[in-house]
Design an enzyme around this catalytic site. Structure first.
Site, mmCIF file in Angstrom:
data_model
loop_
_atom_site.group_PDB
_atom_site.id
_atom_site.type_symbol
_atom_site.label_atom_id
_atom_site.label_comp_id
_atom_site.label_asym_id
_atom_site.label_seq_id
_atom_site.Cartn_x
_atom_site.Cartn_y
_atom_site.Cartn_z
ATOM 1 N N THR A 139 0.800 -1.231 0.000
ATOM 2 C CA THR A 139 0.000 0.000 0.000
ATOM 3 C C THR A 139 0.832 1.280 0.000
ATOM 4 O O THR A 139 0.300 2.357 0.251
ATOM 5 C CB THR A 139 -0.948 0.014 1.214
ATOM 6 N N TRP A 140 2.129 1.182 -0.318
ATOM 7 C CA TRP A 140 2.949 2.385 -0.376
ATOM 8 C C TRP A 140 2.451 3.257 -1.528
ATOM 9 O O TRP A 140 2.298 2.807 -2.644
ATOM 10 C CB TRP A 140 4.390 1.999 -0.586
ATOM 11 N N ASP A 163 0.082 -5.429 3.204
ATOM 12 C CA ASP A 163 1.222 -4.807 3.866
ATOM 13 C C ASP A 163 1.032 -3.298 3.859
ATOM 14 O O ASP A 163 0.831 -2.689 2.807
ATOM 15 C CB ASP A 163 2.491 -5.183 3.107
ATOM 16 N N TYR A 169 3.229 5.376 5.560
ATOM 17 C CA TYR A 169 2.750 5.478 4.186
ATOM 18 C C TYR A 169 1.665 6.549 4.136
ATOM 19 O O TYR A 169 0.581 6.379 4.683
ATOM 20 C CB TYR A 169 2.175 4.162 3.686
#
Length: 95
Positions: free
Chosen positions: A20-21, A47, A52
């Site tokens: 999810t970056w 993740d 983030y």
């Protein structure tokens, strides 16, 4: 979906997960729909990290897994001691 044992916790996790970056940098409705589509396909390993998008990625994940939390293998990192942390941690909310 193939699974493997994850670390010392002795739990199975899918070999393909969703990161999810920068997920917060695009359309949020589409991001939520994409995460949900991944869950439908068996990509239940998500993740994320509080750093983030200064916590926004975790908010998107929270919306995406409503009603499905029990099927998600959620991995999150805390950056309280990392020098590159982009924002201080908010107080715990119990969510």
């Amino acid at each position: 979906m193939k699974h493997h044992r994850f670390g010392a916790i002795n739990r199975e996790a899918p070999v393909i997960g969703q990161g999810t970056w920068y997920i917060e940098s695009g359309d949020r409705v589409r991001a939520i729909a994409t995460l949900r589509a991944g869950l439908d396909l068996g990509m239940t390993h998500i993740d994320t990290a509080e750093m983030y998008g200064a916590g926004e990625a975790e908010e998107i994940v929270a919306r995406a897994i409503v009603g499905r939390r029990d099927e998600v293998f959620l991995v999150s990192r805390c950056c309280r001691r990392m020098p590159r942390c982009v924002a201080p941690s908010p107080p715990a909310t119990g969510r």
